[in-house]
Design a protein around this motif. Sequence first.
Motif, mmCIF file in Angstrom:
data_model
loop_
_atom_site.group_PDB
_atom_site.id
_atom_site.type_symbol
_atom_site.label_atom_id
_atom_site.label_comp_id
_atom_site.label_asym_id
_atom_site.label_seq_id
_atom_site.Cartn_x
_atom_site.Cartn_y
_atom_site.Cartn_z
ATOM 1 N N SER A 72 43.867 -10.243 -35.640
ATOM 2 C CA SER A 72 43.431 -11.612 -35.429
ATOM 3 C C SER A 72 43.919 -12.462 -36.593
ATOM 4 C CB SER A 72 41.905 -11.676 -35.353
ATOM 5 O OG SER A 72 41.335 -11.346 -36.622
ATOM 6 N N THR A 73 43.714 -13.783 -36.513
ATOM 7 C CA THR A 73 44.135 -14.679 -37.597
ATOM 8 C C THR A 73 43.431 -14.315 -38.894
ATOM 9 O OG1 THR A 73 44.454 -16.465 -35.991
ATOM 10 C CG2 THR A 73 44.378 -17.088 -38.306
ATOM 11 N N ARG A 74 42.135 -14.065 -38.807
ATOM 12 C CA ARG A 74 41.387 -13.716 -40.006
ATOM 13 C C ARG A 74 41.871 -12.403 -40.597
ATOM 14 N NH1 ARG A 74 37.590 -10.284 -40.908
ATOM 15 N NH2 ARG A 74 37.257 -9.895 -38.668
ATOM 16 N N GLN A 75 42.133 -11.440 -39.755
ATOM 17 C CA GLN A 75 42.553 -10.124 -40.233
ATOM 18 C C GLN A 75 43.920 -10.161 -40.897
ATOM 19 O OE1 GLN A 75 42.129 -8.107 -36.464
ATOM 20 N NE2 GLN A 75 40.213 -7.085 -37.101
ATOM 21 N N ALA A 103 45.350 -12.743 -42.206
ATOM 22 C CA ALA A 103 45.261 -13.540 -43.433
ATOM 23 C C ALA A 103 44.758 -12.675 -44.582
ATOM 24 C CB ALA A 103 44.347 -14.735 -43.218
ATOM 25 N N GLU A 104 43.720 -11.892 -44.321
ATOM 26 C CA GLU A 104 43.179 -10.999 -45.347
ATOM 27 C C GLU A 104 44.208 -9.960 -45.756
ATOM 28 O OE1 GLU A 104 39.612 -9.339 -43.805
ATOM 29 O OE2 GLU A 104 38.429 -11.175 -44.046
ATOM 30 N N THR A 119 44.811 -17.188 -46.695
ATOM 31 C CA THR A 119 43.642 -17.707 -45.988
ATOM 32 C C THR A 119 44.004 -18.087 -44.558
ATOM 33 O OG1 THR A 119 44.040 -20.019 -46.598
ATOM 34 C CG2 THR A 119 42.789 -18.658 -48.162
ATOM 35 N N VAL A 120 42.977 -18.215 -43.733
ATOM 36 C CA VAL A 120 43.189 -18.622 -42.343
ATOM 37 C C VAL A 120 43.818 -20.011 -42.287
ATOM 38 C CG1 VAL A 120 42.005 -19.266 -40.207
ATOM 39 C CG2 VAL A 120 41.344 -17.167 -41.415
ATOM 40 N N ASN A 121 43.348 -20.914 -43.124
ATOM 41 C CA ASN A 121 43.900 -22.269 -43.136
ATOM 42 C C ASN A 121 45.375 -22.270 -43.533
ATOM 43 O OD1 ASN A 121 41.566 -23.536 -42.304
ATOM 44 N ND2 ASN A 121 40.829 -23.916 -44.390
ATOM 45 N N TYR A 169 42.512 -15.500 -27.789
ATOM 46 C CA TYR A 169 42.665 -15.255 -29.216
ATOM 47 C C TYR A 169 44.100 -14.862 -29.544
ATOM 48 C CZ TYR A 169 37.615 -15.450 -29.820
ATOM 49 O OH TYR A 169 36.308 -15.875 -29.856
#
Length: 253
Positions: A4-7, A9-10, A15-17, A38
């Motif tokens: 996912s975007t969050r994953q 990014a981490e 960051t997600v942004n 998603y």
Amino acid sequence: MAWSTRQIAELAGTTVNTVRHYHETGLLDEPERRSNGYKEYGVPHLLRLLQIRRLRDLSVPLARIELMGRADEDPVEAFRALDAELASSIERLERARAELALVLRHSAPLDLPPGFSAGARTLSERDRSMIMIYSQIYDESALSDLRQILEETPRTDSDKEFDDLPPDADRATRLRLAQYFAPIIKELQAGYPWLTDPESRSSKSAATLETTMVASLRQLYNPAQRDVMYLADLIVRGKTDERLDGNDEGTEP
């Protein structure tokens, strides 16, 4: 494996942004979406994010990173250009640090151009203002001479008296100060001939130099101080007028 975007990014250490910003600027391709809407990122997206991070760590601007993805952009030449820019930035920062060290060492005010910090504590606010103006209308050789003049010409009680001179100072006081400063000015003009021909060391046009100096003198010095400068100039040039002969009226040059 999909993220996912969050994953992602981490995983990429961002960051997600930031990921979303890279999408908006075209640096990172949009991934396909799952049936639930998603985003579904894959290894190519992760590698691209890591590449962008690496380039950003090397101070490559985002606009140049985008160019590096084009077929007509030579990455080697781009890095050479970046290296030259970084070298220039480092040189500028080193100069700034050296100047800041002088400011700290001499507890100097910041309203002075580079190189004038050493003698700043002896300068009046008006002197500092004039030096800032000089830095915009004279070339570097003239500024170098001015730095030397300040270093070699100690301030005296007469300088302090001139700084504090009231606008309605009497003729005797104005004339006395003019007679004091005249030989000093004459000696400086002998050592630095361009002082009698300031246009030869100006970084601006003759018209700009004149209008700037006239405006600066009128707004930074009061009538009595300007009269002292005018009288001193008359004495240096061997000229005269009624004020040198006893007239009590002052005139703004």
